[in-house]
Structures are given as structure tokens and as C-alpha cells.
Write a protein that holds these residues in place. Structure first.
Motif, PDB file in Angstrom:
ATOM      1  N   MET A   1      10.990   6.193  -0.060  1.00 25.58           N
ATOM      2  CA  MET A   1      10.542   7.232  -0.971  1.00 25.58           C
ATOM      3  C   MET A   1       9.294   6.832  -1.729  1.00 25.58           C
ATOM      4  O   MET A   1       8.376   7.624  -1.887  1.00 25.58           O
ATOM      5  N   ALA A   2       9.287   5.586  -2.198  1.00 29.47           N
ATOM      6  CA  ALA A   2       8.104   5.112  -2.908  1.00 29.47           C
ATOM      7  C   ALA A   2       6.900   5.175  -1.977  1.00 29.47           C
ATOM      8  O   ALA A   2       5.799   5.541  -2.395  1.00 29.47           O
ATOM      9  N   ALA A   3       7.138   4.851  -0.699  1.00 23.64           N
ATOM     10  CA  ALA A   3       6.048   4.870   0.265  1.00 23.64           C
ATOM     11  C   ALA A   3       5.511   6.284   0.432  1.00 23.64           C
ATOM     12  O   ALA A   3       4.307   6.514   0.468  1.00 23.64           O
ATOM     13  N   GLU A   4       6.435   7.225   0.494  1.00 22.21           N
ATOM     14  CA  GLU A   4       6.027   8.608   0.698  1.00 22.21           C
ATOM     15  C   GLU A   4       5.208   9.116  -0.485  1.00 22.21           C
ATOM     16  O   GLU A   4       4.190   9.789  -0.320  1.00 22.21           O
ATOM     17  N   LEU A   5       5.683   8.742  -1.686  1.00 20.89           N
ATOM     18  CA  LEU A   5       4.948   9.153  -2.876  1.00 20.89           C
ATOM     19  C   LEU A   5       3.560   8.508  -2.910  1.00 20.89           C
ATOM     20  O   LEU A   5       2.569   9.176  -3.207  1.00 20.89           O
ATOM     21  N   SER A   6       3.494   7.213  -2.573  1.00 24.82           N
ATOM     22  CA  SER A   6       2.194   6.543  -2.568  1.00 24.82           C
ATOM     23  C   SER A   6       1.252   7.243  -1.609  1.00 24.82           C
ATOM     24  O   SER A   6       0.085   7.467  -1.927  1.00 24.82           O
ATOM     25  N   LEU A   7       1.771   7.578  -0.440  1.00 24.22           N
ATOM     26  CA  LEU A   7       0.944   8.257   0.545  1.00 24.22           C
ATOM     27  C   LEU A   7       0.449   9.598   0.005  1.00 24.22           C
ATOM     28  O   LEU A   7      -0.728   9.934   0.126  1.00 24.22           O
ATOM     29  N   ALA A   8       1.372  10.344  -0.628  1.00 22.93           N
ATOM     30  CA  ALA A   8       0.989  11.650  -1.169  1.00 22.93           C
ATOM     31  C   ALA A   8      -0.130  11.491  -2.193  1.00 22.93           C
ATOM     32  O   ALA A   8      -1.093  12.261  -2.204  1.00 22.93           O
ATOM     33  N   TYR A   9      -0.018  10.469  -3.053  1.00 27.64           N
ATOM     34  CA  TYR A   9      -1.056  10.262  -4.056  1.00 27.64           C
ATOM     35  C   TYR A   9      -2.382   9.864  -3.407  1.00 27.64           C
ATOM     36  O   TYR A   9      -3.438  10.346  -3.802  1.00 27.64           O
ATOM     37  N   CYS A  10      -2.298   8.960  -2.406  1.00 22.18           N
ATOM     38  CA  CYS A  10      -3.521   8.556  -1.724  1.00 22.18           C
ATOM     39  C   CYS A  10      -4.220   9.766  -1.119  1.00 22.18           C
ATOM     40  O   CYS A  10      -5.430   9.948  -1.244  1.00 22.18           O
ATOM     41  N   ARG A  11      -3.429  10.598  -0.462  1.00 21.74           N
ATOM     42  CA  ARG A  11      -4.022  11.755   0.198  1.00 21.74           C
ATOM     43  C   ARG A  11      -4.618  12.721  -0.805  1.00 21.74           C
ATOM     44  O   ARG A  11      -5.672  13.308  -0.559  1.00 21.74           O
TER      45      ARG A  11
ATOM     46  N   LYS B   1     -10.889  11.433   6.532  1.00 21.88           N
ATOM     47  CA  LYS B   1      -9.483  11.580   6.889  1.00 21.88           C
ATOM     48  C   LYS B   1      -8.747  10.287   6.592  1.00 21.88           C
ATOM     49  O   LYS B   1      -9.322   9.207   6.648  1.00 21.88           O
ATOM     50  N   THR B   2      -7.492  10.406   6.269  1.00 25.76           N
ATOM     51  CA  THR B   2      -6.692   9.196   6.084  1.00 25.76           C
ATOM     52  C   THR B   2      -5.817   9.004   7.299  1.00 25.76           C
ATOM     53  O   THR B   2      -5.187   9.938   7.789  1.00 25.76           O
ATOM     54  N   GLU B   3      -5.802   7.775   7.735  1.00 24.94           N
ATOM     55  CA  GLU B   3      -4.966   7.441   8.871  1.00 24.94           C
ATOM     56  C   GLU B   3      -3.989   6.435   8.285  1.00 24.94           C
ATOM     57  O   GLU B   3      -4.404   5.542   7.542  1.00 24.94           O
ATOM     58  N   PHE B   4      -2.708   6.576   8.538  1.00 22.23           N
ATOM     59  CA  PHE B   4      -1.806   5.649   7.853  1.00 22.23           C
ATOM     60  C   PHE B   4      -0.729   5.106   8.784  1.00 22.23           C
ATOM     61  O   PHE B   4      -0.394   5.710   9.800  1.00 22.23           O
ATOM     62  N   ARG B   5      -0.233   3.952   8.393  1.00 28.21           N
ATOM     63  CA  ARG B   5       0.872   3.358   9.124  1.00 28.21           C
ATOM     64  C   ARG B   5       1.876   2.857   8.092  1.00 28.21           C
ATOM     65  O   ARG B   5       1.523   2.195   7.126  1.00 28.21           O
ATOM     66  N   MET B   6       3.133   3.210   8.309  1.00 30.47           N
ATOM     67  CA  MET B   6       4.184   2.749   7.423  1.00 30.47           C
ATOM     68  C   MET B   6       4.784   1.502   8.055  1.00 30.47           C
ATOM     69  O   MET B   6       5.388   1.594   9.118  1.00 30.47           O
ATOM     70  N   VAL B   7       4.573   0.352   7.438  1.00 26.62           N
ATOM     71  CA  VAL B   7       5.103  -0.863   8.053  1.00 26.62           C
ATOM     72  C   VAL B   7       6.544  -1.117   7.636  1.00 26.62           C
ATOM     73  O   VAL B   7       6.937  -0.775   6.530  1.00 26.62           O
ATOM     74  N   TYR B   8       7.295  -1.709   8.529  1.00 23.51           N
ATOM     75  CA  TYR B   8       8.706  -2.079   8.374  1.00 23.51           C
ATOM     76  C   TYR B   8       9.640  -0.885   8.410  1.00 23.51           C
ATOM     77  O   TYR B   8      10.843  -1.030   8.464  1.00 23.51           O
TER      78      TYR B   8
END
Lengths: 371, 367
Positions: A126-136, B156-163
């Protein structure tokens, strides 16, 4: 009626004599209201972010500046190699790493797509998803600016939408005024449920219930005598908790407190009924503890305290019809934060009333005066 | 030794004789895993929103369609005026309203920029900010697509979720459930079962028997140790086969970490039982001192970094915090002893402290 009053008096004397319990009734709310409210936050405050800028251009530096300006990220800009980046994520030194590749600005200026790469440690999804949302969101904002800057707003081919958001009822998105009422519900529920449940079965374990069984006390009088003291304690804890919520967290009281107490009374009758019912079918305190713990745990997790019940699958929502906590958590937030009135919550009141009648009837029916 | 074995057998019988508790003990982890796996979700799905469209042109329709197509939103209602917003929020029927002002499309084409308003019910701030972020990303995507089609450069943002590529929450709740259950069985059950002997007076009988106090304690612990290990294996298997949580690191290191934590929890249970006189007191201490911290201060549900400093310091003293760190590193990241020895050392230190305190507190005589 006199009989019930004597029973209530007896319960209060017993509770008052037990120093530990007396303290627990007062201390539990205090500890919970302080620690839980502060601990229970999904709010992202500080994401450790690594930025590796391989482009070093005006556009990339401006993008970094945008990230630095956000209050969610703590930024370190370091010239690391790919393997060093991976290692720092592995060691949990950073939660997010962003690489701006060389040739980024050039690509962008040639009216192509300039790409930045994000690496996010997603062990906490969840934290990852939120971080991604903020980055975007930051990148999107920057995009919008660049379009306006580079093309000028008068060039018809480029366009942008100016989005503005109003957060009603909690404009600063203060998580504490959302959590405090919910925690208060858990608290009142746990105290009422466990105390009522353990109390009755203790009479069984110590054998004092025999004396009541041979007395002319009616079954319903006995149950009422066990219920009313804990109802009073529960409501008193609610008052205490509300004062704490107001003083510590400035939780707004938008709606009428009478509405809230009407619902709380109906609610407590149902919850105490469950506790009493469990103790009529159990023989030891340990059993009551485990059965109660099991249900309270499931109920708390499903109550919507941490996660919105709307995200649950349909069958989960059906199970939630039997979850008293879900009703009260919804109601207390509606009344305190949004100022919902009795008519807004009348469905919930009737459902709770029905619930209470049912479980208490079950408790009275299951309580046997013969062992 | 024979005496000791006989005593352990007695303890096992004692435990097995209460099937209701046994069922609950095995049902809790299973139900909890299922709940976390299938019911409780932080993911936004079909959030109910409303649209107040004062423009009603082809572009606002397109954006509404895009919002619906993401699966995040269900458009519950079309409102006609701003007064309805408050009523709807108070009834709790919608979470967000998207407002298109008049002449949306015409403004966008003529001026290149058009305003759009979002009103979110922030009585649930978490939900509100997520919904806002999601709505914005749909709207920005829409505009980016349009610009890109017309040959305007974009980043554009390209992303990878690790682990955890698919962002499965199982990666979080399987280790968390493990900590909670091991704490529950090892610490809570032990403390209650020892205080029960005290309360009912049978502790006296044990103390005057030829068994040494240490044997009594170990005998009491053995069944719960066995139960904990069984539960641990069950949780790992369910996690691995049902929720596809990988076990990337060494199994031996994983087992060592778990058993160290079980011992830690058992010693905590003993320590509580040396303090508490009645089951009720033991229960309340366990619930306040064990359950809450395990759920709240260990980083199981709520990230520790987000908490105020005082609570972060407090969480240093919570055994589950170190267990979860070690467990996640071994299971999910596949790290070896070189990375996690610090966490294990902290746990060993705590274990020693609890044992010393328990031994000093343990009374073999009547007061």
C-alpha cells in the motif's frame, strides 16, 4: 425493579472493590486514545527517496526541484550506479529510487516521450502504491506546466485541465480526527464485551452463581442486572473518550451528541448482549476470552476502522451485516464529522435495535438456572 | 526426567481436553489470513462517486467514461446542483463529486485550459486523498493522450515494484499474522494457563511435588511451543500455496528466526504470569501489553516511519518489530544472516532479559 436495582448495586460494589479493574476501566481508554490514534495512520509523511540524475539538464533539475518541494519525499540526489541503487533498496535505505536517464531533456524537446524510471520497494504494497501515486501526480503537474511553458496556452494543439480539489469535512486531511472516533468505538466495545462476558462466567467458576440460581431472581432480571452496570460504564467511557478526543485531537462535534448517545445506548445493549450470550454458553473465563477474542478480532478488522468496507467483496459486506462495530464506526464518524442527523442514521438505529433484542433474548434463553 | 515427561503429557491432555479453545486457536490464523487475503482491501474498487455536469458535452462524457473504465469508480449518481452534494455526503452514499463547469469543452478548445473541480468527502482522509489522486491521474492521462496525439512532448514514468511486483498485500499480512498468532498462543495462552493454576490453587500442589520450579515452567511451556510451531508451519504453508508469498531466503534461517520469536513470546508469557495474580489481570496485561503493540507498533499494519518520534522510540522495545523485520528480509527479500544478524541479536537480548526477570520474580512459596 427493586431486585434489578439491588443486582446493579452488587455489581458496582464488586467492580469498585477490584482495584485493578477500576484502574483498567480508566486507564485503557487513556492509553488507547493516545497511542492508537497516533500510531494508526496510513498518512505518508516521509518517503525516503533516492534520485539519480544522469541527465543533469535544466528539465531534470527542475523535475528534482518539484520532488523536493513535495512534503512526502525526503530526497537524496546521488550519482550511484545501478548495482548501488539496487543494494540501497535491498538494505531498505530508500523506499523509492528514481533514475533520470541521460538524453532525457533532448528526447523531451524533440517532442517525444522523456522517460524516468522509478524503482519502488513494494514489500509494503500500500505504501508503494501511494508513493507511486504521488510520484505520478508530481510528474503530471510538471508535464502540465511544461506544456503551458513551451507551447504557450494560445497554441490550440496543447491543452490542459486545471484540477482543483476541495476536501470537505476535513480540509487538512488530518488523520487523527478520523481515527479518534473509530478507536473510541473499539474501546467501548472491548471494555463492554469482555467485562460483561468474563464477569458472568466468573460467577460460574467461583460458584457464586449457584446462590443466585437458588434465589427468586428471574432470568431476565439477572441478565438486566449484569447488563445495566456495564451499559453505564460504557457510556461513561464514551463521555471520557469524547472529552479526550476533543482536547487531544480537536475532533469536531458537527452533529448532535444526543443523537450519538441514543445510538451508543442501543449499540451497547447489543454488544453487551453478545458478551453475555457467549458467557452463558461457556464454562471458563479462558473460553470466553478466546471466543470473544476471535470475534472481536474479525469484527475490528472488518469494521472499516482502517480500511473502507466499500472495498470489500459483496460476501464480505453481507458478513458485515452481523458486525455491530461496522455500524457504530460508520455512525460515529457521520455524526461527529459530517453532522448527520437522526434521520440520516435511522436505518442503522433500527438494525442495531433488532440486533440487541435478538442477542439478549438468546442470552436470557440460554441462561439456565439449573446446571 | 520421567517425572518431567509425565508432567508434559498431563499438560498436553489438559490443553487437548478443551476442544473449543483448540478450534479457536487454529481457526484464528486461518480466518485471519482469509480475511486479509480476500475481504479487507486497501485497494480502491468501485468507489461510489457522483458527477455534476453543468456542461454536458462530448468531452465531459468521455472523461466520465474513462473514470468508469478504470474500475476504481462507480458513477452512482448524476447530480443537478451543488446543494445536493452536502445531502449526499451526509447520507454517506457517495465519496466524491466531480464537477464540470459550463462550457468545459468549448473553453478547453478555445483557451487550451479548462477548470475542473473535485470535492471529496474527507471525513475519511485516506480514501479522499487516494480517490483524488486516482481521479487526477485519469484526467491527466486523458489530457496527455490528447497532447501526445497532437505531437506535444511529455514526460512518462516507468516503474518497477521490487520484491512484490503485483503489490499483493499478502506480503504484508502473512508475516504479520504470524507475529500476532505466535504472540497470542505463546504469550497470552501461557500466561493465562499459569495464572489459572495459581488462581485455582493447584500451583501449590505442583510446587510441593518433586518437580523443580524450572521443570514446572518448562512443562507448562512445552505444549504451547508445540502448538506455536504447528501454527507457524500452517501459516507458512497457507501463505506459500494459497497466497503465493515466496520464501526466497534460507529455510533454516527462517525456522531459526521463528523459533527465536516463539521463545521470546513464551518467556514474555511466563514473565506476565509471575506478575499477575488472576487470569483477568493476566488477560488485560496481555491485551494491552502484547496485542495492541503487535498490531500497531510493530509495523504490521501501520508503517513505523510515519509515527511520531515518541512512538517510534517505543516501538524499539516491541519484540514483534524486530521479528517482522527479520522475517520479511528472509522471506521476501531473500537476505542472509549477514543482513539480519542485528535484528536477531536484539531478539536474543530481549529473551535474556525476560528470562532473568521471570526467574527473579518467580515465587515458590505462599505469600
Amino acid at each position: 425493579m427493586r431486585t434489578i436495582l439491588y443486582l446493579i448495586q452488587k455489581e458496582f460494589i464488586q467492580i469498585a472493590r477490584d482495584k485493578f479493574m477500576g484502574r483498567a476501566i480508566l486507564l485503557m481508554p487513556l492509553i488507547q486514545m493516545i497511542i492508537l490514534v497516533y500510531a494508526a495512520t496510513f498518512e505518508i509523511k516521509e518517503v525516503q527517496m533516492l534520485i539519480v540524475d544522469r541527465d543533469g539538464s535544466e528539465t531534470s533539475i527542475e523535475l528534482i526541484r518539484k520532488f523536493s518541494a513535495s512534503r512526502f519525499f525526503r530526497i537524496d540526489v546521488l550519482p550511484l550506479s545501478q548495482s548501488e541503487i539496487d543494494e540501497s533498496i535491498k538494505r531498505s535505505k530508500y523506499d523509492v529510487a528514481m533514475v533520470i536517464p541521460s538524453g532525457f531533456e533532448e528526447k523531451f524537446q524533440n517532442l517525444q516521450t522523456g522517460e524516468v524510471q522509478l524503482l519502488i520497494d513494494a514489500v509494503n504494497g500500500m505504501a508503494a502504491e501511494l508513493s507511486l501515486a504521488y510520484c505520478r501526480a508530481i510528474v503530471a503537474d510538471y508535464n502540465k506546466e511544461l506544456v503551458v511553458e513551451m507551447m504557450g496556452p494560445n497554441i490550440p494543439s496543447a491543452s490542459s485541465i486545471q484540477v482543483s480539489t476541495n476536501f470537505w469535512y476535513n480540509p487538512l486531511l488530518d488523520y487523527k480526527i478520523y481515527m479518534a472516533p473509530g478507536i473510541l468505538v473499539i474501546l467501548i466495545t472491548a471494555i463492554g464485551w469482555f467485562m460483561a462476558g468474563m464477569n458472568l462466567v466468573r460467577e460460574k467458576e467461583t460458584g457464586t452463581i449457584e446462590q443466585i440460581n437458588v434465589s427468586p431472581i428471574q432470568k431476565y432480571q439477572f441478565i438486566a442486572g449484569k447488563m445495566i452496570p456495564f451499559l453505564i460504564i460504557g457510556l461513561a467511557d464514551l463521555v471520557f473518550g469524547l472529552i479526550l478526543a476533543k482536547v487531544l485531537y480537536h475532533v469536531p462535534f458537527e452533529g448532535s451528541l444526543i443523537t450519538l448517545f441514543v445510538f451508543a445506548t442501543v449499540y451497547l445493549i447489543a454488544v453487551l448482549g453478545i458478551g453475555l450470550f457467549i458467557s452463558t454458553v461457556s464454562n471458563t473465563q479462558q473460553q470466553v476470552l478466546f471466543i470473544s477474542f476471535f470475534f472481536v478480532m474479525v469484527f475490528v478488522l472488518m469494521s472499516g476502522l482502517f480500511t473502507s468496507p466499500d472495498n470489500m467483496p459483496r460476501w464480505g459486506q453481507v458478513i458485515n451485516w452481523f458486525n455491530p462495530l461496522a455500524y457504530f464506526i460508520k455512525v460515529i464518524r457521520m455524526v461527529l464529522l459530517k453532522g448527520s442527523s437522526l434521520t440520516d442514521i435511522k436505518a442503522e438505529i433500527f438494525q442495531m435495535l433488532l440486533y440487541g433484542l435478538l442477542v439478549n433474548a438468546l442470552a436470557i434463553w440460554r441462561y439456565r438456572k439449573v446446571s | 526426567m520421567n517425572r518431567f515427561i509425565a508432567f508434559v503429557i498431563k499438560e498436553f491432555r489438559h490443553l487437548l481436553r478443551d476442544p473449543r479453545t483448540m478450534i479457536v486457536l487454529f481457526a484464528i490464523p486461518v480466518i485471519q489470513l482469509l480475511l486479509f487475503g480476500y475481504v479487507i482491501s486497501t485497494e480502491i474498487k468501485n468507489a461510489r462517486i457522483a458527477i455534476l455536469d453543468l456542461s454536458k458535452d462530448s468531452m465531459t462524457k468521455e472523461i466520465a467514461n474513462k473514470l468508469r473504465a478504470t474500475g476504481y469508480f462507480t458513477i452512482e449518481k448524476y447530480l443537478n446542483n451543488t446543494h445536493d452534494i452536502e445531502t449526499e455526503f451526509q447520507k454517506g452514499s457517495i465519496k466524491e463529486v466531480i464537477i464540470f463547469l459550463p462550457d468545459f469543452e468549448r473553453q478547453l478548445i478555445r483557451d487550451g485550459v479548462a477548470p475542473l473541480q473535485i470535492i471529496a468527502d474527507a471525513s475519511d482522509p485516506n480514501m479522499a486523498s487516494l480517490l483524488d489522486a486516482y481521479s487526477r491521474s485519469v484526467i491527466y492521462d486523458f489530457i496527455e493522450e490528447r497532447n501526445h496525439a497532437k505531437g506535444v512532448g511529455v514526460i512518462k514514468t516507468e516503474f518497477r515494484m521490487v520484491y512484490n511486483e503485483q503489490l499483493r498485500s499478502a506480503y504484508l499480512f502473512v508475516p504479520g499474522t504470524m507475529a500476532l498468532i505466535l504472540m497470542l498462543i505463546s504469550a497470552l495462552m501461557t500466561s493465562i494457563s499459569i495464572t489459572r493454576e495459581k488462581e485455582s490453587g493447584t500451583m501449590e500442589v505442583l510446587l510441593v511435588s518433586p518437580l523443580r520450579p524450572i521443570q514446572i515452567i518448562l512443562g507448562k511451556l512445552t505444549p504451547y511451543l508445540a502448538l506455536s510451531v504447528a501454527n507457524m508451519i500452517a501459516i507458512l504453508l497457507i501463505g506459500y500455496f494459497v497466497f503465493k508469498v515466496p520464501i526466497n531466503g534460507s529455510l533454516i534461517l527462517l525456522a531459526f528466526t521463528c523459533i527465536l520469536f516463539i521463545l521470546l513470546a513464551l518467556s514474555l508469557g511466563v514473565m506476565i504470569s509471575t506478575i499477575a495474580k488472576t487470569q483477568q489481570v493476566a488477560m488485560i496485561i496481555s491485551l494491552i501489553a502484547l496485542m495492541l503493540p503487535t498490531v500497531l507498533l510493530s509495523g504490521f499494519i501501520f508503517p513505523i516511519e510515519n509515527m511520531p518520534k515518541a512512538l517510534q522510540v517505543l516501538s524499539i522495545f516491541m519484540p514483534p518489530r524486530w521479528f517482522l523485520l527479520a522475517l520479511k528480509s528472509v522471506m521476501l527479500k531473500g537476505l542472509g544472516l549477514g543482513y539480519i544478524y542485528k535484528y536477531l541479536l536484539v531478539m536474543i537480548l530481549m529473551l535474556s532479559a525476560f528470562i532473568i526477570i521471570s526467574v527473579r520474580n518467580f515465587k515458590i512459596r505462599l505469600e
